[in-house]
Design a protein around this motif. Sequence first.
Motif, PDB file in Angstrom:
ATOM      1  N   LEU A 300       3.351   0.515  -0.981  1.00  0.00           N
ATOM      2  CA  LEU A 300       3.949  -0.800  -1.210  1.00  0.00           C
ATOM      3  C   LEU A 300       2.801  -2.014  -0.900  1.00  0.00           C
ATOM      4  O   LEU A 300       2.532  -2.805   0.439  1.00  0.00           O
ATOM      5  CB  LEU A 300       4.816  -1.273  -0.297  1.00  0.00           C
ATOM      6  CG  LEU A 300       6.042  -2.369  -1.155  1.00  0.00           C
ATOM      7  CD1 LEU A 300       6.266  -2.492  -2.522  1.00  0.00           C
ATOM      8  CD2 LEU A 300       7.261  -2.183   0.124  1.00  0.00           C
ATOM      9  N   SER A 301       2.463  -2.732  -2.093  1.00  0.00           N
ATOM     10  CA  SER A 301       1.748  -4.171  -1.833  1.00  0.00           C
ATOM     11  C   SER A 301       2.909  -4.924  -0.772  1.00  0.00           C
ATOM     12  O   SER A 301       4.371  -5.337  -1.364  1.00  0.00           O
ATOM     13  CB  SER A 301       0.864  -4.499  -2.552  1.00  0.00           C
ATOM     14  OG  SER A 301       0.307  -3.775  -3.288  1.00  0.00           O
ATOM     15  N   THR A 302       2.460  -5.747  -0.252  1.00  0.00           N
ATOM     16  CA  THR A 302       3.593  -6.278   0.976  1.00  0.00           C
ATOM     17  C   THR A 302       3.236  -7.416   1.707  1.00  0.00           C
ATOM     18  O   THR A 302       2.129  -7.957   1.717  1.00  0.00           O
ATOM     19  CB  THR A 302       4.401  -5.713   1.784  1.00  0.00           C
ATOM     20  OG1 THR A 302       5.666  -6.449   1.885  1.00  0.00           O
ATOM     21  CG2 THR A 302       3.789  -5.322   2.714  1.00  0.00           C
ATOM     22  N   VAL A 303       4.347  -8.560   2.757  1.00  0.00           N
ATOM     23  CA  VAL A 303       3.692  -9.196   3.212  1.00  0.00           C
ATOM     24  C   VAL A 303       3.946  -9.271   4.720  1.00  0.00           C
ATOM     25  O   VAL A 303       5.606  -8.696   5.015  1.00  0.00           O
ATOM     26  CB  VAL A 303       4.827 -10.977   3.145  1.00  0.00           C
ATOM     27  CG1 VAL A 303       3.782 -12.179   3.698  1.00  0.00           C
ATOM     28  CG2 VAL A 303       4.076 -11.037   1.269  1.00  0.00           C
ATOM     29  N   ALA A 304       2.938  -9.268   5.250  1.00  0.00           N
ATOM     30  CA  ALA A 304       3.284  -8.599   6.882  1.00  0.00           C
ATOM     31  C   ALA A 304       3.593  -9.741   7.786  1.00  0.00           C
ATOM     32  O   ALA A 304       2.924 -10.936   7.548  1.00  0.00           O
ATOM     33  CB  ALA A 304       2.060  -8.075   7.109  1.00  0.00           C
ATOM     34  N   TYR A 334       6.497 -17.111  13.358  1.00  0.00           N
ATOM     35  CA  TYR A 334       5.920 -15.758  13.021  1.00  0.00           C
ATOM     36  C   TYR A 334       5.577 -16.007  11.503  1.00  0.00           C
ATOM     37  O   TYR A 334       6.008 -16.069  10.777  1.00  0.00           O
ATOM     38  CB  TYR A 334       6.196 -14.468  13.086  1.00  0.00           C
ATOM     39  CG  TYR A 334       6.997 -14.652  14.433  1.00  0.00           C
ATOM     40  CD1 TYR A 334       6.321 -14.241  15.667  1.00  0.00           C
ATOM     41  CD2 TYR A 334       7.897 -14.781  14.380  1.00  0.00           C
ATOM     42  CE1 TYR A 334       7.325 -14.376  17.553  1.00  0.00           C
ATOM     43  CE2 TYR A 334       8.970 -15.195  15.373  1.00  0.00           C
ATOM     44  CZ  TYR A 334       8.142 -14.454  17.234  1.00  0.00           C
ATOM     45  OH  TYR A 334       8.581 -14.990  18.655  1.00  0.00           O
ATOM     46  N   PRO A 335       3.690 -15.885  11.993  1.00  0.00           N
ATOM     47  CA  PRO A 335       2.584 -16.691  10.638  1.00  0.00           C
ATOM     48  C   PRO A 335       3.039 -14.935   9.499  1.00  0.00           C
ATOM     49  O   PRO A 335       3.439 -13.547  10.103  1.00  0.00           O
ATOM     50  CB  PRO A 335       1.851 -17.200  10.616  1.00  0.00           C
ATOM     51  CG  PRO A 335       1.145 -16.050  12.120  1.00  0.00           C
ATOM     52  CD  PRO A 335       2.653 -15.907  12.528  1.00  0.00           C
ATOM     53  N   THR A 336       2.607 -14.994   8.847  1.00  0.00           N
ATOM     54  CA  THR A 336       2.512 -14.305   7.332  1.00  0.00           C
ATOM     55  C   THR A 336       1.222 -13.447   6.842  1.00  0.00           C
ATOM     56  O   THR A 336       0.224 -14.518   6.604  1.00  0.00           O
ATOM     57  CB  THR A 336       3.349 -13.604   6.663  1.00  0.00           C
ATOM     58  OG1 THR A 336       4.037 -15.359   5.329  1.00  0.00           O
ATOM     59  CG2 THR A 336       5.395 -14.379   6.862  1.00  0.00           C
ATOM     60  N   GLN A 337       0.848 -12.663   6.609  1.00  0.00           N
ATOM     61  CA  GLN A 337      -0.337 -12.367   5.638  1.00  0.00           C
ATOM     62  C   GLN A 337      -0.133 -11.339   4.692  1.00  0.00           C
ATOM     63  O   GLN A 337       0.806 -10.658   4.354  1.00  0.00           O
ATOM     64  CB  GLN A 337      -0.986 -11.487   6.682  1.00  0.00           C
ATOM     65  CG  GLN A 337      -1.667 -12.396   7.863  1.00  0.00           C
ATOM     66  CD  GLN A 337      -1.051 -11.938   9.469  1.00  0.00           C
ATOM     67  OE1 GLN A 337      -0.123 -10.973   9.440  1.00  0.00           O
ATOM     68  NE2 GLN A 337      -0.435 -13.223   9.923  1.00  0.00           N
ATOM     69  N   TYR A 338      -0.815 -11.337   3.534  1.00  0.00           N
ATOM     70  CA  TYR A 338      -0.872 -10.514   2.060  1.00  0.00           C
ATOM     71  C   TYR A 338      -1.291  -8.904   2.784  1.00  0.00           C
ATOM     72  O   TYR A 338      -2.221  -9.244   3.129  1.00  0.00           O
ATOM     73  CB  TYR A 338      -0.926 -11.233   1.201  1.00  0.00           C
ATOM     74  CG  TYR A 338      -1.696  -9.994  -0.183  1.00  0.00           C
ATOM     75  CD1 TYR A 338      -0.056  -9.461  -0.629  1.00  0.00           C
ATOM     76  CD2 TYR A 338      -2.108  -9.632  -1.025  1.00  0.00           C
ATOM     77  CE1 TYR A 338      -0.242  -8.414  -1.202  1.00  0.00           C
ATOM     78  CE2 TYR A 338      -2.744  -9.252  -2.223  1.00  0.00           C
ATOM     79  CZ  TYR A 338      -1.366  -8.149  -2.053  1.00  0.00           C
ATOM     80  OH  TYR A 338      -1.257  -7.243  -2.525  1.00  0.00           O
ATOM     81  N   VAL A 339      -0.411  -7.504   2.709  1.00  0.00           N
ATOM     82  CA  VAL A 339      -1.455  -5.939   2.645  1.00  0.00           C
ATOM     83  C   VAL A 339      -1.211  -5.962   1.292  1.00  0.00           C
ATOM     84  O   VAL A 339      -0.200  -5.599   0.876  1.00  0.00           O
ATOM     85  CB  VAL A 339      -0.144  -5.654   3.947  1.00  0.00           C
ATOM     86  CG1 VAL A 339      -1.154  -4.362   3.626  1.00  0.00           C
ATOM     87  CG2 VAL A 339      -0.860  -6.501   5.453  1.00  0.00           C
ATOM     88  N   ALA A 340      -2.336  -5.573   0.881  1.00  0.00           N
ATOM     89  CA  ALA A 340      -2.488  -5.633  -0.713  1.00  0.00           C
ATOM     90  C   ALA A 340      -3.513  -4.184  -0.492  1.00  0.00           C
ATOM     91  O   ALA A 340      -3.595  -3.798   0.419  1.00  0.00           O
ATOM     92  CB  ALA A 340      -4.439  -6.347  -1.150  1.00  0.00           C
ATOM     93  N   ARG A 341      -1.281  -3.442  -0.883  1.00  0.00           N
ATOM     94  CA  ARG A 341      -1.856  -2.120  -1.291  1.00  0.00           C
ATOM     95  C   ARG A 341      -1.975  -1.260  -2.452  1.00  0.00           C
ATOM     96  O   ARG A 341      -2.672  -1.408  -3.458  1.00  0.00           O
ATOM     97  CB  ARG A 341      -1.027  -1.191  -0.350  1.00  0.00           C
ATOM     98  CG  ARG A 341      -1.483  -1.446   1.107  1.00  0.00           C
ATOM     99  CD  ARG A 341      -0.494  -0.115   1.928  1.00  0.00           C
ATOM    100  NE  ARG A 341       0.639  -0.832   2.552  1.00  0.00           N
ATOM    101  CZ  ARG A 341       1.568  -1.369   3.442  1.00  0.00           C
ATOM    102  NH1 ARG A 341       0.050  -1.093   5.097  1.00  0.00           N
ATOM    103  NH2 ARG A 341       2.441  -1.811   3.961  1.00  0.00           N
ATOM    104  N   ALA A 342      -1.218  -0.231  -2.995  1.00  0.00           N
ATOM    105  CA  ALA A 342      -1.205   0.283  -4.576  1.00  0.00           C
ATOM    106  C   ALA A 342      -0.672  -0.476  -5.622  1.00  0.00           C
ATOM    107  O   ALA A 342       0.075   0.396  -6.571  1.00  0.00           O
ATOM    108  CB  ALA A 342      -1.502   1.846  -4.064  1.00  0.00           C
TER     109      ALA A 342
END
Lengths: 349, 349
Positions: A300-304, A334-342
């Motif tokens: 899952l592409s998500t915000v981490a 807490y800051p967030t980053q985008y995690v690109a998956r599928a």
Amino acid sequence: MEAGVADMLAPGGGRTSRMITSRDVARLAGVSQPTVSRALRDDPKVSEATKQRVREAAVALGYAPNAIGRALSVGRSTRVGLVVTDLENQFYAHVIAPMHHELERLGYELVLITESSESAPVAEHVTAHGLCGVVLATTTVESLVPVRLRDRGVPLVYFNRTSQSVQADSVTVDPENGVRELLRDAIGMGHRRIGAIFGPRNTSTGEQRENAVRAVLDEHGLALAHRDVRHGSFDFRTGHEGLRALLDRSDPPTLVLCGNDVVALGALNAAAELGVAVPADVSIAGFDDLPTSSWALIRLSTVAYDLDEMSRDAARLIVARVEHPDAAPANPVYPTQYVARATIAAPRG
Amino acid sequence: MEAGVADMLAPGGGRTSRMITSRDVARLAGVSQPTVSRALRDDPKVSEATKQRVREAAVALGYAPNAIGRALSVGRSTRVGLVVTDLENQFYAHVIAPMHHELERLGYELVLITESSESAPVAEHVTAHGLCGVVLATTTVESLVPVRLRDRGVPLVYFNRTSQSVQADSVTVDPENGVRELLRDAIGMGHRRIGAIFGPRNTSTGEQRENAVRAVLDEHGLALAHRDVRHGSFDFRTGHEGLRALLDRSDPPTLVLCGNDVVALGALNAAAELGVAVPADVSIAGFDDLPTSSWALIRLSTVAYDLDEMSRDAARLIVARVEHPDAAPANPVYPTQYVARATIAAPRG
DNA sequence: GCCACGACTGTATGCGTATGCACAACCCGG
DNA sequence: CCGGGTTGTGCATACGCATACAGTCGTGGC
């Protein structure tokens, strides 16, 4: 399966034997009960020799101080309550575990409280269970729970929630960066028609994530069509039903943003049931980056963000507040980053 | 984000206000403290009129009886401990939730205890936290924890575990029927080369499931090749690494039985990473039928039983044991059924 | 050599609730 | 009209621990 062996103890199921008290230790060590109390708590006013004797006696008897007696005596316990909505929800497992661990490390205990529909019970739990503080991981914006607690002077920290009316410590995440990275990517791929299955409208987390999405879309000159957004709980079913509803139309959105990962998992599975390919036919995005989201079968592409740290911090904050009621409130974000998956790719056509 | 509004309360974070006690209620109702205690516990020796008056006073003050005081007074608390290994493990979420709910219904509380490597602490938790009973969901066969607890006369129920040495209440599942149905199906489809990733060798659950598999295979004239079986924990990683190991060979098994669903999920994802198709290239089976297993993206074929009911029963049993220490032990066993989904199919060739 | 003081330790008490026992009020039958 | 029983309530106390306070030493200073 067979009982067989005659057990050497009384057959009737053990009567619970008398507790070993500090008085027993005192007797064995040849001192008074208060001295035992002081010695074991390492009071500097007790001589080293006596401490040694007391410690030996305590070990010999297998004594462990009774938390009940202690709590009653000092007027407050070392038990903090965690209020959640649904213990089966994956998300909470990943806040309970680190929080439990950290509280234990600090000499405190975690008490689970599931918020039933009514709001009164929560406040009563506090006195009933003798809680020294509460972490609220569930309250809706207009809930009376926090004001009730504050009225009673119960230390309080908000988890992933904030409140205008009741000032308190809190741990929250700032969705902005992650959402911005995600949308930059997705829009760059060509997504224009974007839908969303947000969380509850009446929670600050839900609102905040929704606002972040709308703001960033606005920067790109885009907006959510009213018919492309759904609201619900932060649960599997919301995502499941939500995606079906969004896709049940001639011109569905090409990307669906979900309020959190659990919602996204519901959406992902709904797509699978419908024979809709992800990301070929729809792209789907989550928020939280739970362990499950990185499974090879999910991707899952998500915000981490650092949920572990956030949970541990919540534990530290409530303990600090209990021990120093007059300290200034802390409100780490807490800051967030985008995690690109599928689950996000360029849309068809 | 902004603080803004001047709050009307003291700025310094609330001093925890004095607790409302039964004595306060007594004063308001014009009775003695013991009468309040009796009235609220619905003692038949208190007149209906007095009860009414007391109840009103209690409500007016927002009084809730203090569990700490009560526990100290009656000599035992209403707190039962649940000992688990890993709070992040999905499986436990589905035992914690129903157990917590049932205990609450019965007027008890659930205290989570994670079994650290050492065995001593668990027993001390009991006195330290003032637990009235313990549900053991984790003990290895040779663990000293149960004997320690029994020595101290602590009521005990085994969850999914049994013990020869310490007689106690227990809730366990009987794997036989489910395993038999599953293997009948799979062998009927043509599977001959069968492998397994079992749970820990030193738990009765692990042993029992392994024995069931071996016995049923034996009925079919089959056996597990030594190189086709792995052991580990009941966790994702065990399944993940286990499947990789089993497939990393020229002639892998066509069907891999997993110790539980979480292990099977690990195996399923390992297969996906390796590009091995399930069930075309390998069939995989689980045990437990967790909610996740029925997801459209998973569709795990597994052995099911009523985990909810089992967890609730464990709660009921520990409460019964606490309240009636001399009753005969109960050892309900839950039957299993095979749930055929999409991870088992006829082997190639 | 006496007093003041510090270093320890014991005594008394309180926390909030539950319960055995004493006591008061009342009712009923004889 | 009185006695015994019944019903309802208060009093005293206990649970295990912590703590304020009092007491008991021994020691050093003058």
